[in-house]
Design a protein around this motif. Structure first.
Motif, PDB file in Angstrom:
ATOM      1  N   ALA A 252      37.623  36.293  35.052  1.00 45.76           N
ATOM      2  CA  ALA A 252      36.736  34.917  34.388  1.00 45.76           C
ATOM      3  C   ALA A 252      35.035  35.596  33.680  1.00 45.76           C
ATOM      4  O   ALA A 252      34.833  36.363  33.942  1.00 45.76           O
TER       5      ALA A 252
ATOM      6  N   GLU B 131      28.192  36.381  31.972  1.00 43.94           N
ATOM      7  CA  GLU B 131      28.945  36.768  33.413  1.00 43.94           C
ATOM      8  C   GLU B 131      30.490  36.591  33.264  1.00 43.94           C
ATOM      9  O   GLU B 131      31.116  36.087  32.815  1.00 43.94           O
TER      10      GLU B 131
ATOM     11  N   GLY C 170      29.600  33.539  44.955  1.00 39.55           N
ATOM     12  CA  GLY C 170      29.723  33.041  44.239  1.00 39.55           C
ATOM     13  C   GLY C 170      30.692  31.699  43.439  1.00 39.55           C
ATOM     14  O   GLY C 170      30.926  31.008  44.102  1.00 39.55           O
ATOM     15  N   MET C 171      31.863  33.031  43.314  1.00 46.79           N
ATOM     16  CA  MET C 171      32.508  32.160  41.973  1.00 46.79           C
ATOM     17  C   MET C 171      33.716  31.594  43.421  1.00 46.79           C
ATOM     18  O   MET C 171      34.223  30.773  42.955  1.00 46.79           O
TER      19      MET C 171
ATOM     20  N   ALA D 220      33.976  38.936  34.482  1.00 45.94           N
ATOM     21  CA  ALA D 220      34.224  40.140  35.777  1.00 45.94           C
ATOM     22  C   ALA D 220      36.010  40.072  35.337  1.00 45.94           C
ATOM     23  O   ALA D 220      36.772  39.434  35.004  1.00 45.94           O
TER      24      ALA D 220
ATOM     25  N   LYS E 168      32.595  28.063  44.525  1.00 48.92           N
ATOM     26  CA  LYS E 168      33.110  27.421  43.729  1.00 48.92           C
ATOM     27  C   LYS E 168      34.871  27.069  43.423  1.00 48.92           C
ATOM     28  O   LYS E 168      34.717  26.212  43.599  1.00 48.92           O
TER      29      LYS E 168
ATOM     30  N   PHE F 179      39.446  41.059  37.269  1.00 46.14           N
ATOM     31  CA  PHE F 179      40.096  42.126  38.551  1.00 46.14           C
ATOM     32  C   PHE F 179      41.364  41.854  38.923  1.00 46.14           C
ATOM     33  O   PHE F 179      42.058  41.116  37.498  1.00 46.14           O
TER      34      PHE F 179
ATOM     35  N   ASP G 108      31.577  33.675  33.862  1.00 44.97           N
ATOM     36  CA  ASP G 108      30.696  33.029  34.295  1.00 44.97           C
ATOM     37  C   ASP G 108      31.422  31.945  35.461  1.00 44.97           C
ATOM     38  O   ASP G 108      31.814  31.052  35.540  1.00 44.97           O
ATOM     39  N   GLN G 109      32.645  32.646  36.273  1.00 49.68           N
ATOM     40  CA  GLN G 109      32.907  32.095  37.605  1.00 49.68           C
ATOM     41  C   GLN G 109      34.034  31.746  37.422  1.00 49.68           C
ATOM     42  O   GLN G 109      33.930  30.374  38.251  1.00 49.68           O
ATOM     43  N   GLU G 110      34.695  30.883  35.936  1.00 48.02           N
ATOM     44  CA  GLU G 110      35.321  30.523  36.002  1.00 48.02           C
ATOM     45  C   GLU G 110      37.135  31.249  35.850  1.00 48.02           C
ATOM     46  O   GLU G 110      36.598  31.853  34.196  1.00 48.02           O
ATOM     47  N   LEU G 111      38.312  31.344  36.012  1.00 50.30           N
ATOM     48  CA  LEU G 111      39.177  31.955  35.406  1.00 50.30           C
ATOM     49  C   LEU G 111      39.315  31.160  34.142  1.00 50.30           C
ATOM     50  O   LEU G 111      39.212  30.346  33.358  1.00 50.30           O
TER      51      LEU G 111
ATOM     52  N   LEU H 205      31.679  42.707  35.839  1.00 44.73           N
ATOM     53  CA  LEU H 205      31.213  42.024  37.116  1.00 44.73           C
ATOM     54  C   LEU H 205      33.117  43.452  37.548  1.00 44.73           C
ATOM     55  O   LEU H 205      33.953  42.638  36.660  1.00 44.73           O
TER      56      LEU H 205
ATOM     57  N   TYR I  41      34.223  37.385  45.547  1.00 45.86           N
ATOM     58  CA  TYR I  41      33.341  37.572  44.461  1.00 45.86           C
ATOM     59  C   TYR I  41      32.792  36.488  44.771  1.00 45.86           C
ATOM     60  O   TYR I  41      32.401  35.024  43.951  1.00 45.86           O
TER      61      TYR I  41
ATOM     62  N   TRP J 155      40.593  39.470  47.798  1.00 43.27           N
ATOM     63  CA  TRP J 155      41.315  40.465  47.330  1.00 43.27           C
ATOM     64  C   TRP J 155      41.755  41.447  48.608  1.00 43.27           C
ATOM     65  O   TRP J 155      40.680  41.895  49.530  1.00 43.27           O
TER      66      TRP J 155
END
Lengths: 148, 81, 148, 81
Positions: free
Chosen positions: B54, B71, A54-55, B73, A58, B75, B56-59, B4, A52, A122
């Motif tokens: 997630a 955002e 970007g993420m 996501a 981070k 998965f 904004d890209q934080e779990l 996503l 992923y 993954w």
């Protein structure tokens, strides 16, 4: 501290030497390297690693910063590849440097446990014959987080 | 908001990302909206215990609010290392 | 499995690459490297490492064989230097290869714990000003053996 | 038998190895004989808890018998790694 998410291969020896050269007065260096091994049932053609963008950077940065603060490391390195890898290719490595071996070992294990289950990668196994399976997360990997 | 999908969630739904206009208050509400769309969404979101989210890209968690989120996501559990 | 007791320096990167190249279908490689760091009070000029020729090789071989059997490793490597070393020089390294990371990590820590306290090496710190002190064994190193 | 000394044991006694003719039954008996020789031996063997012994290059104990042993080594706790 260096985090690299990359498609290109990396050299274990060259990365180890560069990491060691960058630290000062650390008595203990630990590296862990993950290698694509055959599927449990055999016949692995390739391992595809999705991530992923970007993420991923981070998450790896946050994990490494947490390790740096918990164990006052002299330095830490995380390299993780994505894309299509052949059996025997290196997937990733971590390295840690500390005054004492206990800190270097624990921090490296912490990095591994967290990037196994908390960094957005993954794996998919492409088998000879054309079938493909997403690798399932293991309960043992989730359980490994509980010790920290 | 951008939604996503990764790994088998992406494969089941058939696309890696899409723009979704929604007033859903939480992730769970958004999942309900997506499930109602088409079978492929219903299949992807059949078992939430097999999914992670997630924001904004934080779990995050499925009961988290979507207020201000740009955002989202979805998965399966991650398998790095 | 390879054991080397040597006075000459070794290359961490080259040894890591050679070790990795020699194993087949191991998913996990761990290395540990010990580096001469400054004395606690500062001013280290050199570290002198004395050993017991003959017994050293036997002890390291026995420790590595025990690790190989306990964790069914694909391979293990132990390199330990003796003689006079400058600060920043590498003293020793171990490497382990296994299918899974837990085995590779545990075996590397086992090797380190045992070679700290059960292989016949003795370190002497030569300080600026000419004084010299034998490094005292630590209770924590002896205690570390109890977990295995 | 050959008796070897390492690290500060070697430095206190002033030599790395010597040939010793003895009828000592155990390591402890041999230590008593050595202690009685000269002050430098008495100093080196003052505190047995600070010493380790190897018989024919295997770690052993101070109450171990010397029967058949060809090489005895005395040294402080090891500090490798």
């Amino acid at each position: 501290m260096r985090i690299s998410v990359q498609e290109a291969p990396f050299e274990l020896g060259a990365e180890s030497d560069a990491f060691a050269a960058g630290v000062n007065n650390a008595g203990a260096l630990v590296t862990f390297t993950g290698v694509v091994r055959d599927a449990d049932q055999g016949g692995l053609q390739a391992m595809e690693i999705e991530h992923y963008p970007g993420m991923t950077e981070k998450a790896l940065t946050a994990i490494a910063e947490e390790a740096m603060s918990r164990w006052s490391l002299a330095d830490a390195l995380v390299i993780h590849r994505h894309g299509r890898l052949a059996p025997g290719e290196r997937i990733m490595m971590v390295a840690t440097a500390a005054r004492h071996r206990k800190d270097a070992f624990e921090a490296a294990e912490y990095l591994m446990d967290y990037l196994k289950s908390r960094a957005p990668f993954w794996k998919k196994e492409i088998l000879s014959g054309g079938s493909a399976d997403w690798v399932a997360a293991k309960d043992t990997d989730e359980d490994a987080l509980k010790r920290w | 908001m951008d939604v996503l999908y990764f790994a088998w969630v992406r494969e089941r739904i058939g696309l890696p990302r899409e723009r979704v206009e929604t007033t859903a208050a939480t992730v769970a509400d958004l999942v309900e909206e997506l499930r109602a769309r088409e079978d492929r969404y219903a299949a992807a979101f059949a078992d939430l215990s097999a999914l992670r989210v997630a924001l904004d890209q934080e779990l995050s968690e499925f009961d988290a609010p979507l207020d201000g989120v740009r955002e989202v996501a979805f998965f399966p559990p991650m398998t790095g290392g």
